[in-house]
Motif scaffolding. Structure first.
Motif, PDB file in Angstrom:
ATOM      1  N   GLN A  35       0.862  -1.832  -0.191  1.00  0.00           N
ATOM      2  CA  GLN A  35       0.100  -0.004   0.153  1.00  0.00           C
ATOM      3  C   GLN A  35       0.996   1.155  -0.176  1.00  0.00           C
ATOM      4  O   GLN A  35       1.647   1.402   0.509  1.00  0.00           O
ATOM      5  N   ASP A  36       0.417   2.483  -0.921  1.00  0.00           N
ATOM      6  CA  ASP A  36       1.462   3.764  -0.914  1.00  0.00           C
ATOM      7  C   ASP A  36       0.706   4.618  -0.067  1.00  0.00           C
ATOM      8  O   ASP A  36      -0.683   4.821  -0.153  1.00  0.00           O
ATOM      9  N   ILE A  37       1.597   5.454   0.251  1.00  0.00           N
ATOM     10  CA  ILE A  37       0.578   6.377   1.039  1.00  0.00           C
ATOM     11  C   ILE A  37       1.337   7.853   0.267  1.00  0.00           C
ATOM     12  O   ILE A  37       2.164   8.051   0.346  1.00  0.00           O
ATOM     13  N   GLU A  62       4.675   6.702   1.681  1.00  0.00           N
ATOM     14  CA  GLU A  62       5.387   5.960   2.435  1.00  0.00           C
ATOM     15  C   GLU A  62       4.401   4.944   1.716  1.00  0.00           C
ATOM     16  O   GLU A  62       3.488   4.903   1.629  1.00  0.00           O
ATOM     17  N   HIS A  63       4.898   3.533   2.334  1.00  0.00           N
ATOM     18  CA  HIS A  63       5.382   2.373   1.400  1.00  0.00           C
ATOM     19  C   HIS A  63       4.565   1.695   2.537  1.00  0.00           C
ATOM     20  O   HIS A  63       5.273   1.517   3.736  1.00  0.00           O
ATOM     21  N   CYS A 109      -0.530   7.875  -7.384  1.00  0.00           N
ATOM     22  CA  CYS A 109      -0.103   5.923  -8.210  1.00  0.00           C
ATOM     23  C   CYS A 109      -1.094   5.761  -9.203  1.00  0.00           C
ATOM     24  O   CYS A 109      -2.672   5.970  -9.050  1.00  0.00           O
ATOM     25  N   LEU A 110      -1.160   5.163  -9.459  1.00  0.00           N
ATOM     26  CA  LEU A 110      -1.472   4.437 -11.129  1.00  0.00           C
ATOM     27  C   LEU A 110      -2.074   3.055 -10.755  1.00  0.00           C
ATOM     28  O   LEU A 110      -0.851   2.897 -11.562  1.00  0.00           O
TER      29      LEU A 110
END
Length: 279
Positions: A35-37, A62-63, A109-110
């Motif tokens: 998950q990417d923030i 954040e990752h 993020c795509l």
């Protein structure tokens, strides 16, 4: 830069990103979930198995690694200016959605479905049989294939995928049990109904959960296991092509050769010949 990773996490891991580097990251996920923030609003994007994603790294805060038995993914990082120069302004104008993303507009993020051609390229990188210069050239060619797939998919599909409801720990354990059963039953695999009964899951929940963890169907996963085991048998030279096909439960040699080529980009005979030349 390219990075291949097979990592296991029994708890959530958070990686804070704050180095300010300006580049794009291309990721291709086969198993597990990240998950990417991103952005000032700390918007979250899931990258589950069976997806590929393009990230503007400078906007990632954040990752997070979601706890699962294993995460398998390939990532490539390209400096922003280098990628924009390589694609060219004129060519980018023909792809307005990608052009907007690369120039900093919209979500950072795509996330897109992993195409079959992209999965094949990732597997060819994972199991590249070459060494030296031939290996370097093969790797570069497959990376270009992945960039082509990402560019095409980014233009022809919508934005980020909706976030899926994650499996609880008990269901994750059951899905991993299903995968283990398949790994031990290559020649005579159980049916979907048998797996559902054994692991106390409905067939619909088994199919959805398995795809969430492994990015493919149970049948697709079984096929991957069979091809990987066949590759190992042919690499050692202990089995003929026909024997390898029989060991993994595929009785038709032509069908085996076709599946092998779909998975690794070369037929079994050529694979054996390449292996012999490397010895």
């Amino acid at each position: 830069h390219m990075h291949w990773a097979e990592e296991g996490f029994d708890r959530e891991v958070r990686l804070r990103m704050n180095d300010g580097e300006d580049y794009f990251i291309f990721t291709f996920s086969l198993e597990g979930c990240w998950q990417d923030i991103a952005g000032s609003r700390r918007r979250s994007f899931d990258r589950p198995a069976g997806t590929m994603a393009l990230l503007r790294y400078r906007e990632i805060y954040e990752h997070r690694a979601i706890p699962m038995n294993k995460a398998v993914h390939l990532s490539m990082a390209i400096e922003s200016r280098q990628l924009l120069d390589w694609l060219g302004e004129e060519r980018l104008q023909q792809h307005p959605r990608l052009d907007r993303f690369l120039k900093g507009h919209g979500a950072a993020c795509l996330v897109l479905p992993l195409t079959q051609r992209a999965r094949l390229a990732v597997e060819q990188i994972r199991h590249c049989p070459f060494q030296g210069l031939a290996r370097a050239l093969a790797m570069e060619a497959r990376c270009l294939d992945l960039l082509v797939e990402m560019v095409e998919a980014a233009e022809n599909t919508g934005g980020a995928r909706p976030v899926q409801r994650r499996l609880n720990a008990q269901d994750q354990e059951r899905i991993q049990g299903v995968a283990e059963r398949l790994r031990k039953s290559l020649s005579e695999p159980p049916t979907l109904a048998e797996l559902a009964r054994q692991y106390n899951l409905s067939e619909s929940k088994l199919k959805a959960g398995f795809h969430q963890v492994f990015g493919t169907t149970t049948f697709g996963y079984l096929r991957q296991l069979r091809m990987e085991h066949a590759r190992q048998l042919l690499t050692t030279g202990d089995c003929s092509i026909l024997e390898a096909a029989n060991v993994v439960g595929i009785k038709n040699p032509s069908h085996f050769a076709s599946l092998f080529k779909q998975h690794f980009g070369t037929n079994p005979k050529q694979f054996q010949m390449n292996g012999d030349r490397q010895k």
